[in-house]
Motif scaffolding. Structure first.
Motif, PDB file in Angstrom:
ATOM      1  N   PHE B 317       0.846  -1.185   0.000  1.00 45.07           N
ATOM      2  CA  PHE B 317       0.000   0.000   0.000  1.00 45.07           C
ATOM      3  C   PHE B 317       0.879   1.232   0.000  1.00 45.07           C
ATOM      4  N   ALA B 318       0.325   2.326  -0.528  1.00 40.83           N
ATOM      5  CA  ALA B 318       1.017   3.606  -0.505  1.00 40.83           C
ATOM      6  C   ALA B 318       0.230   4.544   0.388  1.00 40.83           C
ATOM      7  N   ALA B 319       0.936   5.339   1.165  1.00 35.75           N
ATOM      8  CA  ALA B 319       0.276   6.227   2.121  1.00 35.75           C
ATOM      9  C   ALA B 319       0.875   7.618   2.036  1.00 35.75           C
ATOM     10  N   LEU B 320       0.045   8.591   2.353  1.00 32.28           N
ATOM     11  CA  LEU B 320       0.468   9.983   2.314  1.00 32.28           C
ATOM     12  C   LEU B 320       0.840  10.443   3.714  1.00 32.28           C
ATOM     13  N   VAL B 321       1.945  11.156   3.833  1.00 35.62           N
ATOM     14  CA  VAL B 321       2.297  11.753   5.115  1.00 35.62           C
ATOM     15  C   VAL B 321       2.569  13.232   4.924  1.00 35.62           C
ATOM     16  N   ASN B 322       2.458  13.975   6.009  1.00 39.56           N
ATOM     17  CA  ASN B 322       2.672  15.414   5.975  1.00 39.56           C
ATOM     18  C   ASN B 322       4.042  15.725   6.568  1.00 39.56           C
ATOM     19  N   THR B 323       5.043  15.072   6.013  1.00 36.66           N
ATOM     20  CA  THR B 323       6.395  15.311   6.494  1.00 36.66           C
ATOM     21  C   THR B 323       7.353  14.807   5.420  1.00 36.66           C
ATOM     22  N   ASP B 324       8.645  14.888   5.674  1.00 34.69           N
ATOM     23  CA  ASP B 324       9.575  14.346   4.670  1.00 34.69           C
ATOM     24  C   ASP B 324       9.825  12.873   4.983  1.00 34.69           C
ATOM     25  N   ASP B 325      10.755  12.253   4.255  1.00 34.22           N
ATOM     26  CA  ASP B 325      10.933  10.819   4.453  1.00 34.22           C
ATOM     27  C   ASP B 325      12.096  10.481   5.389  1.00 34.22           C
ATOM     28  N   ALA B 326      12.550  11.473   6.164  1.00 34.92           N
ATOM     29  CA  ALA B 326      13.686  11.207   7.058  1.00 34.92           C
ATOM     30  C   ALA B 326      13.360  10.125   8.075  1.00 34.92           C
ATOM     31  N   ALA B 327      12.115  10.121   8.537  1.00 37.55           N
ATOM     32  CA  ALA B 327      11.742   9.120   9.550  1.00 37.55           C
ATOM     33  C   ALA B 327      10.873   8.040   8.931  1.00 37.55           C
ATOM     34  N   ALA B 328      11.050   7.802   7.636  1.00 39.21           N
ATOM     35  CA  ALA B 328      10.150   6.909   6.907  1.00 39.21           C
ATOM     36  C   ALA B 328      10.024   5.544   7.567  1.00 39.21           C
ATOM     37  N   GLU B 329      11.157   4.992   7.981  1.00 43.28           N
ATOM     38  CA  GLU B 329      11.121   3.624   8.522  1.00 43.28           C
ATOM     39  C   GLU B 329      10.208   3.544   9.736  1.00 43.28           C
ATOM     40  N   GLN B 330      10.381   4.497  10.638  1.00 39.27           N
ATOM     41  CA  GLN B 330       9.581   4.490  11.862  1.00 39.27           C
ATOM     42  C   GLN B 330       8.104   4.701  11.547  1.00 39.27           C
ATOM     43  N   ILE B 331       7.853   5.629  10.633  1.00 42.15           N
ATOM     44  CA  ILE B 331       6.462   5.924  10.297  1.00 42.15           C
ATOM     45  C   ILE B 331       5.809   4.714   9.639  1.00 42.15           C
ATOM     46  N   VAL B 332       6.512   4.094   8.704  1.00 37.77           N
ATOM     47  CA  VAL B 332       5.929   2.947   8.009  1.00 37.77           C
ATOM     48  C   VAL B 332       5.650   1.811   8.989  1.00 37.77           C
ATOM     49  N   ARG B 333       6.539   1.653   9.960  1.00 39.10           N
ATOM     50  CA  ARG B 333       6.303   0.603  10.979  1.00 39.10           C
ATOM     51  C   ARG B 333       4.994   0.860  11.705  1.00 39.10           C
ATOM     52  N   GLY B 334       4.777   2.128  12.042  1.00 41.14           N
ATOM     53  CA  GLY B 334       3.536   2.493  12.723  1.00 41.14           C
ATOM     54  C   GLY B 334       2.330   2.249  11.831  1.00 41.14           C
ATOM     55  N   MET B 335       2.440   2.653  10.556  1.00 45.88           N
ATOM     56  CA  MET B 335       1.318   2.472   9.643  1.00 45.88           C
ATOM     57  C   MET B 335       1.008   0.994   9.458  1.00 45.88           C
ATOM     58  N   GLN B 336       2.055   0.203   9.385  1.00 42.87           N
ATOM     59  CA  GLN B 336       1.822  -1.226   9.191  1.00 42.87           C
ATOM     60  C   GLN B 336       1.113  -1.824  10.380  1.00 42.87           C
ATOM     61  N   ARG B 337       1.437  -1.336  11.553  1.00 40.42           N
ATOM     62  CA  ARG B 337       0.776  -1.876  12.734  1.00 40.42           C
ATOM     63  C   ARG B 337      -0.732  -1.612  12.658  1.00 40.42           C
ATOM     64  N   VAL B 338      -1.095  -0.399  12.218  1.00 40.63           N
ATOM     65  CA  VAL B 338      -2.516  -0.064  12.093  1.00 40.63           C
ATOM     66  C   VAL B 338      -3.175  -0.956  11.049  1.00 40.63           C
ATOM     67  N   VAL B 339      -2.504  -1.097   9.913  1.00 38.44           N
ATOM     68  CA  VAL B 339      -3.057  -1.896   8.829  1.00 38.44           C
ATOM     69  C   VAL B 339      -3.260  -3.325   9.285  1.00 38.44           C
ATOM     70  N   VAL B 340      -2.278  -3.867   9.983  1.00 42.39           N
ATOM     71  CA  VAL B 340      -2.388  -5.253  10.462  1.00 42.39           C
ATOM     72  C   VAL B 340      -3.577  -5.388  11.407  1.00 42.39           C
ATOM     73  N   ALA B 341      -3.733  -4.430  12.311  1.00 44.97           N
ATOM     74  CA  ALA B 341      -4.858  -4.497  13.252  1.00 44.97           C
ATOM     75  C   ALA B 341      -6.181  -4.518  12.506  1.00 44.97           C
ATOM     76  N   ARG B 342      -6.311  -3.678  11.513  1.00 44.39           N
ATOM     77  CA  ARG B 342      -7.558  -3.625  10.773  1.00 44.39           C
ATOM     78  C   ARG B 342      -7.761  -4.866   9.930  1.00 44.39           C
ATOM     79  N   LEU B 343      -6.674  -5.343   9.322  1.00 40.62           N
ATOM     80  CA  LEU B 343      -6.804  -6.545   8.495  1.00 40.62           C
ATOM     81  C   LEU B 343      -7.119  -7.756   9.355  1.00 40.62           C
ATOM     82  N   ARG B 344      -6.599  -7.742  10.562  1.00 44.43           N
ATOM     83  CA  ARG B 344      -6.898  -8.847  11.464  1.00 44.43           C
ATOM     84  C   ARG B 344      -8.387  -8.850  11.783  1.00 44.43           C
TER      85      ARG B 344
END
Lengths: 292, 725
Positions: B317-344
Motif C-alpha cells: 500500500f502507498a500512504a500519504l504523510v505530511n512530512t519528509d521521508d527522514a523518519a520513513a522507517e519508523q512511520i511505516v512501521r507504525g502504519m503497518q501496525r494499524v493496517v495489520v490491526a484492521r486486516l486482522r
C-alpha cells in the motif's frame, strides 16, 4: 504515562480530578465535562476515565478492542489560542517527537445524541493511528455553549501500545513486569460474558425506565421550605441519567433493542439530559414541566 | 497597480472544503473589489493548504473618484422669466451646500432632450485602498459559504458581531504593497467584543514540524513572492496543483498511481497536507489471500491508503504523510501496525461470516430495518420473490432461470447481517457474492447478488456492462436488480416520500434510472424461448400492490405518479445518451403502444425518428408545423368518424386517400416513418385549400376527423407536433 499527562496538564493550569465513580461510556459524560462546559465560568480540568462500552466487549480475545478502555480527558474552558501547540507539547511530554512521526489533524466531528451534545474537531493521527479526539464543544444538553471548551481525549491503551511497540493490548506493560493481561484479561472476559449472555433483559429494561423516572422526579422536586423554587439536585439527577445510559448500552449489547425502539429510548435519555443542563445553567427556573 | 496579499491562517480545515473555499475567495474578492471601485485589470488568484487560505490581487492604490449627478427642480421652475434663480433653485442649492451659480443645467431624461433640469455634481474623492480594504476583508470573510460553521468565540467590528468560521483563525497577513492593512478579530466575551485575538500583519508561519527543530518559524510575508518562497523554504507547498504533481509523481514511482486514482485518492490527498510525501508499506503475506475487494476497502475506507496490486493480489500500500521521508522507517512501521490491526479484524469477520451459510442468515433479516414504515429487509426479500414469481415469471422464460432468480432474490440482502458488511457497508452485495461463491452457489446467483445494486450511473458503458458471461447470468441479474429498484420506488412513493427539485435523500432518481438502464441495456434482447420482455407498467403495479396496507396513499395515485416519474427519468436517460430533446419528447408522447411499457422499443423508435428526420428534414419540419396547427385546432374533442360523402374539396379527397393508403403499412419504424413523410404534400395542400372550421357543423366535424386520422398515423411511433420545440 498517566503520570506524565497529569503532570503536564497540571502545569498548564488544569485541576487534576478523579474518574467519575459510576458506569460511563466516555470521559465526556463525567459531570466535570458535561456540566462544566455549560455556562460562562472558566474551568480547566483533567482526569482519567475508565470507559465502559458493552457492545465492544470481545471476551479478552481481540488485541485491539475492549469492553472497558481508559481515556485521559482534558477540558480547557475557554479554549486557549495556542491549544493545538499545547496539545502537541503533551505528546513531547509522553516521549513522542512529532517531527519524528507523521502527526496530522484529520476532520472528525463528534456527537452524543443521548447528551444532546456535539462538537467540531479532529482525530489526531500518529502514523495513521488515531490517538486523540480533539473537539471544540459547540453544544451540550441542547444548549449552545459560550465560551467554547476544547476537549482533548487521549486513548491511553492505544498510545501506550504505540510507545511500547506492542501489537496486542494484553501485552502492554501496565507497570514494569506486570502485563495488562494480568490486570484486566479476566475482567474483560467476565464483563463480556455478562453483557452478551447473562444480563437479565427485563431487569435492565426496568432499570432503564426507573432511572429516567427517578432522575426526572429528583429534578422536579421543589426545594424544601416556603420558597417553592426548584431544588438544587442536578447532580443526583444526572447520576440517574448516567445509569439509564448504561442500561441502554447493556440492552444494546444484548441485542434487546429493536430498531424501532432505539430512537425513542435515545430521545428519552436526551430529554432528561437537556432538562438537567437547563436547570444547571438556570437554577432558579423550574422549567416548562413545572409551569405546566 | 498595488499588490494586495491576504493570508488567513487557521487550524486544519477539512480537505473537502478547500477547493470550494479557494474558488470562493477569488470570486468574492473580485466582486467586492469591483463594488468598491478598486478592481484592477486581472482577476485575483487564490491558493490553499489545510492551514491557510491565500489571496493575491492587483488593486488600484486609490479608489476611482466617484461622480454623482443629483437632479433638482425643472429649469422652468428654477429660473424666473428674467433669468434669475428662484427660491426653488436656491433651496436646492442650499440643500447641497453650494451656491446657486454652481448649479448646472441639463436633460434628465435623454429621450426628452428639450426638458431641462438643474443639477449638482457631487464628487467623492476615492479613498486610499488601505482604508477600504479593511472593510473589504470583513465582507470577504462573511461572504464565504461554509458547509458548517463553528463558534470559536470571535467577533468582527463590521457591525455583524459574532464571527463563526470553518476553524479558528490563528494569524493573518494583510499587506498592500508591503504595508500592513489594519484588520483585527476580537474575542467574543459574554456576548460582547473583547480584546484583539488576531491582528493582521506581515508575518506568516511555515510547516508545523519542519524543518526539524524550527517547525512553525515565522516567514516574512511583505509580498506574495516573499510569502511563496518563504513558505517553500519552510516546507509548505502553497499551490494545490503543485502538491498534486508531487503526489502523482511519487505514487508513480511506488507503482501505486492507478490504485490511488481508482479510489479517488489523489484529489483527496492533495488537500490533506502541506508537504506531501508518499511512503509505501507491505501487506503481510497472511492477509494477501483475503479477497481484493476486502483488502482495498480496509486500506482505502479507513486509512485512505492506496492499494498496490502485484500479480492480481494486493501486496503493498502507498500512504500519504505530511512530512519528509527522514523518519520513513519508523512511520511505516507504525502504519503497518494499524493496517495489520484492521486486516486482522477483517480476517476475523471473514472467517466468522463463513461459518454460517448465507442462506441461514435470511431469517435474521427480520431484524434489519429497510425503512420504519416499509418493514424489514426480510419483508423486502419476500416482496422481491413475489415480483420474480409474478410479472417477471414469463419474461424469465426458462425454469432454471426462474429458479436462479428466486434464489438470488431470497439471498440478495442476506449479507447485511454479516460482520463484514456491518463494518464496511460499501461491501454490500460484494460480500454476499463472495460468500456464496465460497459456499458453492451457482455463478448466475452469485453474480446477481453482487451486482443487483447496479447500475448506478446512466453512462452506457458503466458497470455492470460486460460482466455477464451468458444470457442466463444477465437475465437473473436483470430480474433481481429490476425487482429491487421498483420495490424501493413503489415503497417510498407509496409513503409520499417523493424526490423534490433539490432533495432526493433515498436516491430514487438513481433507482429509476437504474431500472430503466436494466431494461435498455441488460435484459437479453434475444430470448431463445420466445419469452416476452418485462412489462414495466405491470411490474410497477405489482410492486405497488406488494406493499399492501403499508401504502399511505391510494394505489392508483401511487401508480400514476410512479409512471410519470419514470417517463421523466426515461427522458433524462435518453437525452444523456445524446438524443435531441424534441425527438425524445416526440417519441415519449406516442400512444399505443405506451412508451413506458417497453423502453427498448421506445429507444428503437427514437433511433428511427432521428435517422429518417435527417434524411427528410424539410418534410418533417413542415409536418411538425402542420401538426402543431392541427393539435391546436383539434383541442380535446375526440373526432368523429370520417364520411367521404361530405368531402367538398379535392384536397380533402387527396388527404383521405393518402391516409387510407398509409394506414395499412407495416414494417420497421424507419420504413414506416419514411412512408409517413410523404404525408407532407397532402397535409400542406389540405391546410392551403380547405377551411377546416367550416360553417356547416357536419362538414367541420368531418374535416377535424380527417386531420385526427392523419395525426394518429404517427402516434404509433412519435407525436410529430413536438419536433422543433
Amino acid at each position: 504515562m498517566t503520570a506524565a499527562l497529569q503532570a503536564y496538564w497540571a502545569e498548564r493550569g488544569c485541576l487534576i480530578h478523579q474518574p467519575w465513580d459510576a458506569e460511563v461510556g466516555a470521559g465526556t459524560m463525567h459531570p466535570e465535562t458535561f456540566l462544566r462546559v455549560l455556562g460562562p465560568q472558566p474551568w480547566n480540568v483533567a482526569y482519567v476515565q475508565p470507559s465502559r462500552r458493552p457492545a465492544d466487549g470481545r471476551y479478552g480475545d481481540n488485541p485491539n478492542r475492549l469492553y472497558k478502555h481508559h481515556q485521559f480527558q482534558v477540558i480547557l474552558k475557554p479554549a486557549p489560542a495556542d491549544v493545538q501547540a499545547v496539545y502537541l507539547g503533551s505528546l513531547v511530554a509522553l516521549g513522542i517527537d512529532p517531527a519524528a512521526h507523521d502527526v496530522r489533524f484529520e476532520e472528525d466531528n463528534w456527537e452524543s445524541p443521548t447528551l444532546g451534545a456535539w462538537g467540531i474537531g479532529w482525530q489526531v493521527l500518529l502514523d495513521g493511528q488515531e490517538i486523540t479526539q480533539f473537539t471544540y464543544f459547540q453544544q451540550a444538553g441542547g444548549i449552545d455553549l459560550a465560551p467554547i471548551s476544547a476537549e482533548i481525549t487521549y486513548g491511553l491503551e492505544r498510545i501506550t501500545m504505540y510507545l511500547q511497540d506492542v501489537d496486542d493490548v494484553y501485552d502492554l506493560q501496565w507497570a514494569p513486569g506486570v502485563p495488562y493481561r494480568r490486570v484486566r484479561h479476566e475482567e474483560e472476559f467476565q464483563l463480556s460474558r455478562y453483557s452478551f449472555e447473562l444480563a437479565d433483559v427485563d431487569l435492565f429494561r426496568t432499570l432503564f425506565e426507573s432511572a429516567l423516572k427517578e432522575g426526572r422526579r429528583v429534578l422536579d422536586t421543589p426545594a424544601p421550605g416556603a420558597s417553592g423554587g426548584p431544588s438544587r439536585t442536578v447532580l443526583p439527577a444526572y447520576d440517574w441519567c448516567l445509569k439509564a445510559s448504561h442500561a441502554f448500552n447493556v440492552l444494546d449489547a444484548r441485542g434487546a433493542i429493536s430498531v424501532s425502539q432505539r430512537a425513542g429510548m435515545i430521545l428519552s435519555i436526551r430529554k432528561l439530559a437537556c432538562a438537567i443542563a437547563e436547570r444547571h445553567v438556570r437554577p432558579d427556573d423550574p422549567g416548562d414541566a413545572a409551569r405546566g | 497597480m498595488a499588490e494586495f496579499l491576504l493570508e488567513i491562517g487557521t487550524e486544519e480545515i477539512p480537505a473537502g472544503w478547500l477547493p470550494g473555499l479557494t474558488e470562493q475567495l477569488r470570486r468574492r474578492f473580485d466582486e467586492i473589489a469591483a463594488r468598491e471601485l478598486l478592481a484592477g485589470e486581472v482577476p485575483a488568484e487564490a491558493w490553499s493548504t489545510p492551514r491557510r487560505l491565500v489571496l493575491r490581487a492587483e488593486v488600484l492604490p486609490r479608489q476611482a473618484d466617484r461622480e454623482e449627478t443629483v437632479w433638482g427642480p425643472a429649469l422652468k421652475v428654477a429660473r424666473d422669466t428674467q433669468g434669475a434663480w428662484t427660491s426653488a433653485a436656491h433651496g436646492f442649492a442650499k440643500k447641497n451646500a453650494v451656491a446657486a451659480d454652481a448649479l448646472g443645467t441639463g436633460a434628465k431624461d435623454l429621450a426628452k432632450p428639450g426638458e431641462l433640469y438643474v443639477f449638482h455634481l457631487t464628487r467623492t474623492a476615492g479613498r486610499p485602498a488601505a482604508e477600504v480594504l479593511a472593510g473589504a476583508i470583513a465582507a470577504l470573510l462573511r461572504a464565504l459559504q461554509l458547509p458548517r460553521r463553528m463558534s470559536w468565540d470571535a467577533w468582527l467590528d463590521d457591525g455583524k458581531g459574532a464571527f463563526p468560521f470553518a476553524r479558528p483563525v490563528r494569524w493573518m497577513v494583510a499587506v498592500l504593497d508591503g504595508a500592513v492593512v489594519p484588520f483585527a478579530i476580537r474575542a467574543l466575551v459574554d456576548g460582547r467584543p473583547g480584546e484583539v485575538v488576531v491582528a493582521a500583519g506581515d508575518v506568516s508561519y511555515g510547516h508545523r514540524f519542519l524543518p526539524r527543530g524550527r517547525g512553525g518559524e515565522p516567514v516574512a510575508a511583505g509580498s506574495f513572492a516573499a510569502l511563496r518562497d518563504g513558505l517553500r523554504a519552510a516546507n509548505v507547498v502553497l499551490d494545490p496543483a503543485e502538491r498534486e504533481t508531487i503526489i502523482r509523481e511519487q505514487l508513480g514511482r511506488a507503482g501505486a498511481l492507478s490504485g490511488a486514482e481508482a479510489h479517488g485518492l489523489v484529489a483527496e490527498w492533495r488537500d490533506l497536507v502541506e508537504f506531501p510525501t508518499v511512503l509505501a508499506g507491505e501487506v503481510p503475506a497472511e492477509f494477501r489471500t483475503l479477497p481484493a475487494e476486502v483488502l482495498e476497502t480496509v486500506l482505502v475506507h479507513h486509512q485512505k491508503y492506496a492499494p498496490v496490486s502485484e500479480g492480481g493480489r494486493v501486496a503493498r500500500f502507498a500512504a500519504l504523510v505530511n512530512t519528509d521521508d527522514a523518519a520513513a522507517e519508523q512511520i511505516v512501521r507504525g502504519m503497518q501496525r494499524v493496517v495489520v490491526a484492521r486486516l486482522r479484524d477483517a480476517a476475523f469477520f471473514f472467517a466468522e461470516d463463513l461459518k454460517r451459510p448465507l442462506a441461514d442468515r435470511v431469517e435474521d433479516l427480520s431484524g434489519v430495518t429497510f425503512h420504519r414504515d416499509l418493514g424489514s429487509y426480510r419483508d423486502k426479500a419476500e416482496r422481491l420473490a413475489g415480483l420474480i414469481g409474478g410479472p417477471l415469471d414469463g419474461p424469465l422464460g426458462r425454469a432454471e432461470d426462474r429458479a436462479a432468480a428466486q434464489e438470488a432474490a431470497r439471498l440478495a440482502k442476506a449479507d447485511l447481517t454479516t460482520l463484514m458488511v456491518r463494518e464496511f457497508t460499501e461491501l454490500q452485495g460484494v460480500m454476499g457474492a463472495l460468500y456464496l461463491e465460497r459456499q458453492g452457489a451457482a455463478p448466475a446467483v452469485a453474480g446477481a447478488v453482487r451486482w443487483h445494486y447496479y447500475p448506478v450511473s446512466v453512462d452506457e458503458g458503466s458497470a455492470p456492462t460486460g460482466v455477464f458471461a451468458d444470457d442466463t447470468a444477465a437475465r437473473v441479474f436483470a430480474a433481481v436488480a429490476l425487482a429491487d429498484k421498483l420495490d424501493t420506488l413503489a415503497g417510498y412513493f407509496g409513503l409520499g416520500l417523493v424526490p423534490t427539485g433539490s432533495s432526493d435523500p433515498f436516491g430514487l432518481r438513481r433507482a429509476a434510472q437504474g431500472a430503466l438502464r436494466v431494461l435498455l441495456d441488460f435484459w437479453p434482447a434475444s430470448a431463445a424461448d420466445d419469452a416476452p420482455p418485462p412489462a414495466l407498467r405491470a411490474l410497477l403495479a405489482a410492486a405497488v400492490q406488494g406493499h399492501g396496507s403499508r401504502l399511505k396513499r391510494p394505489a392508483a395515485d401511487v401508480q400514476r405518479d410512479l409512471e410519470g416519474f419514470l417517463v421523466d427519468r426515461l427522458r433524462f436517460v435518453l437525452v444523456a445518451r445524446g438524443f435531441a430533446g424534441d425527438e425524445t419528447d416526440a417519441v415519449l408522447a406516442a400512444r399505443d403502444p405506451d412508451p413506458l411499457d417497453d423502453p427498448r422499443e421506445t429507444l428503437a423508435r427514437l433511433v428511427a425518428l432521428h435517422r429518417v428526420r435527417l434524411e427528410a428534414t424539410a418534410d418533417f419540419e413542415a409536418l411538425a408545423v402542420a401538426f402543431k396547427r392541427a393539435r391546436n385546432i383539434l383541442g380535446a374533442a375526440p373526432p368523429d368518424a370520417v364520411d367521404p360523402a361530405l368531402f367538398q374539396e379535392p384536397a380533402e379527397k387527396a388527404l383521405h386517400a393518402a391516409v387510407a393508403e398509409l394506414s395499412g403499412r407495416d414494417g420497421s419504424y424507419e420504413a414506416r416513418l419514411r412512408a409517413l413523410a410523404a404525408l407532407r404534400t397532402p397535409v400542406d395542400r389540405f391546410f392551403d385549400d380547405v377551411l377546416v372550421m367550416a360553417e356547416d357543423p357536419r362538414v367541420r366535424a368531418n374535416r377535424l376527423g380527417l386531420l385526427a386520422q392523419a395525426l394518429s398515423l404517427f402516434y404509433r411511433i412519435a407525436d410529430i407536433s413536438k419536433l422543433g420545440g
